[in-house]
Structures are given as C-alpha cells and as structure tokens.
Design a protein around this motif. Structure first.
Motif, PDB file in Angstrom:
ATOM      1  N   PHE A  27       0.860  -1.175   0.000  1.00 33.87           N
ATOM      2  CA  PHE A  27       0.000   0.000   0.000  1.00 33.87           C
ATOM      3  C   PHE A  27       0.899   1.229   0.000  1.00 33.87           C
ATOM      4  O   PHE A  27       2.118   1.125   0.180  1.00 33.87           O
ATOM      5  N   SER A  28       0.302   2.400  -0.177  1.00 33.70           N
ATOM      6  CA  SER A  28       1.072   3.634  -0.197  1.00 33.70           C
ATOM      7  C   SER A  28       0.921   4.361   1.137  1.00 33.70           C
ATOM      8  O   SER A  28      -0.179   4.755   1.528  1.00 33.70           O
ATOM      9  N   LEU A  29       2.064   4.543   1.833  1.00 30.30           N
ATOM     10  CA  LEU A  29       2.034   5.245   3.114  1.00 30.30           C
ATOM     11  C   LEU A  29       1.442   6.640   2.981  1.00 30.30           C
ATOM     12  O   LEU A  29       0.783   7.135   3.894  1.00 30.30           O
ATOM     13  N   GLY A  30       1.680   7.267   1.861  1.00 29.99           N
ATOM     14  CA  GLY A  30       1.231   8.643   1.684  1.00 29.99           C
ATOM     15  C   GLY A  30      -0.273   8.800   1.609  1.00 29.99           C
ATOM     16  O   GLY A  30      -0.788   9.910   1.739  1.00 29.99           O
ATOM     17  N   GLU A  31      -0.997   7.702   1.444  1.00 28.58           N
ATOM     18  CA  GLU A  31      -2.451   7.771   1.290  1.00 28.58           C
ATOM     19  C   GLU A  31      -3.185   7.349   2.556  1.00 28.58           C
ATOM     20  O   GLU A  31      -4.417   7.234   2.551  1.00 28.58           O
ATOM     21  N   HIS A  32      -2.434   7.117   3.625  1.00 33.91           N
ATOM     22  CA  HIS A  32      -3.046   6.664   4.877  1.00 33.91           C
ATOM     23  C   HIS A  32      -2.337   7.319   6.054  1.00 33.91           C
ATOM     24  O   HIS A  32      -1.219   7.813   5.928  1.00 33.91           O
ATOM     25  N   ILE A  33      -2.980   7.275   7.183  1.00 32.50           N
ATOM     26  CA  ILE A  33      -2.301   7.724   8.391  1.00 32.50           C
ATOM     27  C   ILE A  33      -1.158   6.751   8.717  1.00 32.50           C
ATOM     28  O   ILE A  33      -1.265   5.555   8.471  1.00 32.50           O
ATOM     29  N   SER A  34      -0.068   7.283   9.244  1.00 40.21           N
ATOM     30  CA  SER A  34       1.056   6.471   9.711  1.00 40.21           C
ATOM     31  C   SER A  34       1.289   6.826  11.173  1.00 40.21           C
ATOM     32  O   SER A  34       1.145   7.981  11.567  1.00 40.21           O
ATOM     33  N   GLY A  35       1.658   5.815  11.933  1.00 45.47           N
ATOM     34  CA  GLY A  35       1.853   6.089  13.350  1.00 45.47           C
ATOM     35  C   GLY A  35       2.839   5.150  13.994  1.00 45.47           C
ATOM     36  O   GLY A  35       3.247   4.134  13.414  1.00 45.47           O
ATOM     37  N   TRP A  36       3.222   5.514  15.195  1.00 43.90           N
ATOM     38  CA  TRP A  36       4.089   4.688  16.030  1.00 43.90           C
ATOM     39  C   TRP A  36       3.414   4.493  17.384  1.00 43.90           C
ATOM     40  O   TRP A  36       2.893   5.451  17.963  1.00 43.90           O
ATOM     41  N   PHE A  37       3.459   3.268  17.842  1.00 42.71           N
ATOM     42  CA  PHE A  37       2.940   2.898  19.143  1.00 42.71           C
ATOM     43  C   PHE A  37       4.080   2.252  19.929  1.00 42.71           C
ATOM     44  O   PHE A  37       5.102   1.871  19.361  1.00 42.71           O
ATOM     45  N   ARG A  38       3.888   2.114  21.214  1.00 40.18           N
ATOM     46  CA  ARG A  38       4.869   1.400  22.026  1.00 40.18           C
ATOM     47  C   ARG A  38       4.171   0.647  23.139  1.00 40.18           C
ATOM     48  O   ARG A  38       3.089   1.025  23.580  1.00 40.18           O
ATOM     49  N   GLN A  39       4.825  -0.419  23.570  1.00 41.61           N
ATOM     50  CA  GLN A  39       4.305  -1.205  24.677  1.00 41.61           C
ATOM     51  C   GLN A  39       5.451  -1.570  25.600  1.00 41.61           C
ATOM     52  O   GLN A  39       6.373  -2.299  25.205  1.00 41.61           O
ATOM     53  N   ALA A  40       5.372  -1.070  26.807  1.00 38.62           N
ATOM     54  CA  ALA A  40       6.366  -1.393  27.830  1.00 38.62           C
ATOM     55  C   ALA A  40       5.917  -2.638  28.581  1.00 38.62           C
ATOM     56  O   ALA A  40       4.725  -2.952  28.609  1.00 38.62           O
ATOM     57  N   PRO A  41       6.846  -3.341  29.206  1.00 39.01           N
ATOM     58  CA  PRO A  41       6.486  -4.550  29.953  1.00 39.01           C
ATOM     59  C   PRO A  41       5.421  -4.267  31.003  1.00 39.01           C
ATOM     60  O   PRO A  41       5.544  -3.315  31.773  1.00 39.01           O
ATOM     61  N   GLY A  42       4.367  -5.057  30.990  1.00 37.02           N
ATOM     62  CA  GLY A  42       3.317  -4.911  31.981  1.00 37.02           C
ATOM     63  C   GLY A  42       2.353  -3.773  31.731  1.00 37.02           C
ATOM     64  O   GLY A  42       1.474  -3.513  32.555  1.00 37.02           O
ATOM     65  N   LYS A  43       2.517  -3.096  30.604  1.00 36.65           N
ATOM     66  CA  LYS A  43       1.646  -1.965  30.306  1.00 36.65           C
ATOM     67  C   LYS A  43       0.907  -2.182  28.987  1.00 36.65           C
ATOM     68  O   LYS A  43       1.304  -3.003  28.162  1.00 36.65           O
ATOM     69  N   GLU A  44      -0.153  -1.436  28.798  1.00 36.73           N
ATOM     70  CA  GLU A  44      -0.901  -1.507  27.559  1.00 36.73           C
ATOM     71  C   GLU A  44      -0.153  -0.734  26.461  1.00 36.73           C
ATOM     72  O   GLU A  44       0.619   0.171  26.739  1.00 36.73           O
ATOM     73  N   ARG A  45      -0.417  -1.123  25.241  1.00 37.92           N
ATOM     74  CA  ARG A  45       0.170  -0.411  24.110  1.00 37.92           C
ATOM     75  C   ARG A  45      -0.431   1.000  24.037  1.00 37.92           C
ATOM     76  O   ARG A  45      -1.638   1.170  24.206  1.00 37.92           O
ATOM     77  N   GLU A  46       0.418   1.974  23.769  1.00 33.47           N
ATOM     78  CA  GLU A  46      -0.043   3.353  23.696  1.00 33.47           C
ATOM     79  C   GLU A  46       0.424   4.007  22.404  1.00 33.47           C
ATOM     80  O   GLU A  46       1.502   3.704  21.884  1.00 33.47           O
ATOM     81  N   GLY A  47      -0.416   4.900  21.900  1.00 30.16           N
ATOM     82  CA  GLY A  47      -0.034   5.668  20.722  1.00 30.16           C
ATOM     83  C   GLY A  47       1.008   6.709  21.095  1.00 30.16           C
ATOM     84  O   GLY A  47       0.896   7.354  22.139  1.00 30.16           O
ATOM     85  N   VAL A  48       2.004   6.855  20.248  1.00 29.55           N
ATOM     86  CA  VAL A  48       3.109   7.772  20.504  1.00 29.55           C
ATOM     87  C   VAL A  48       3.089   8.940  19.534  1.00 29.55           C
ATOM     88  O   VAL A  48       3.211  10.091  19.936  1.00 29.55           O
ATOM     89  N   ALA A  49       2.946   8.641  18.247  1.00 25.27           N
ATOM     90  CA  ALA A  49       3.009   9.693  17.231  1.00 25.27           C
ATOM     91  C   ALA A  49       2.190   9.285  16.019  1.00 25.27           C
ATOM     92  O   ALA A  49       2.079   8.101  15.706  1.00 25.27           O
TER      93      ALA A  49
END
Length: 123
Positions: A27-49
């Motif tokens: 797919f083309s990244l330019g035609e969709h939202i792109s993001g970064w998430f992170r998940q630390a040990p014992g924690k839920e995944r969270e949106g970063v950017a």
C-alpha cells in the motif's frame, strides 16, 4: 497485502538518540495515516506519534512532545521516528502502524501493525 517492517531499535543510554524506520509494502504510506505505538512490559500499548496523509500534520502523546519526531518519505514508502533525549521510561517495544483514514483523529483508527522493534534506554 499490507506489510510493515520496523528496524532501528537498540540499547542506548539516557539522553541518547535513536531513529526507527518502518518499511511499508502492499500500500502507499502517503495515502493513509502512519503512526508509532509502544508497549512497555506490563503496560498496555499506547499511541506515541501520528502523521496525517492529507496534510502531513503530526500529533504526539504528551510524554514525547519536543523529543520525538515522526516523518514519512513517500518516495521510499518509509516512515520514521526520530527519538532524542531518550529516557528510561521510553523503554518499550515500538510498533509501526497504519490505518485507512486520512487524518489523525483517534488511536483506534490504526488497524495494521508491524512486528515491533525493541528500544532499551538505560540510566
């Protein structure tokens, strides 16, 4: 088939920098939202950017504002996360993600994920 492959993780001391990359295919990244998430040990995944496809506006979780920068190279279909002034609390597995929307409005709009890359920040 949507595929996202992250790279660039590693171990760094507090105050250091890392640059994560996310190679997209199917797919083309330019035609969709792109993001970064992170998940630390014992924690839920969270949106970063997040970066919108429509106007390239960027959004960050408060804890990384001023330190992280999301960007996207449409020519190479690659997204990046530049992380500066890293802190031990940034330690997590970082995931690249995309969704079918054009604009960053909700973290829940992301529905495709990479396999993740580990970032460890030591004090």
């Amino acid at each position: 088939q949507v595929q996202l492959v992250e790279s660039g993780g590693g171990s760094v001391q507090a105050g250091g920098s890392l640059r994560l990359s996310c190679a997209a295919s199917g797919f083309s990244l330019g035609e969709h939202i792109s993001g970064w998430f992170r998940q630390a040990p014992g924690k839920e995944r969270e949106g970063v950017a997040c970066i919108s496809s429509g106007d390239d506006r960027t959004y960050y979780v408060d804890s990384v504002k001023g330190r992280f920068t999301i960007s996207r190279d449409k020519a190479t279909n690659t997204a990046y996360l530049q992380m500066n002034s890293l802190k031990p609390e940034d330690t997590a597995v970082y995931y690249c993600a995309t969704g079918s929307h054009y604009y960053c409005t909700r973290w829940a709009d992301f529905d495709s994920w990479g396999q993740g890359t580990q970032v460890i920040v030591s004090s």
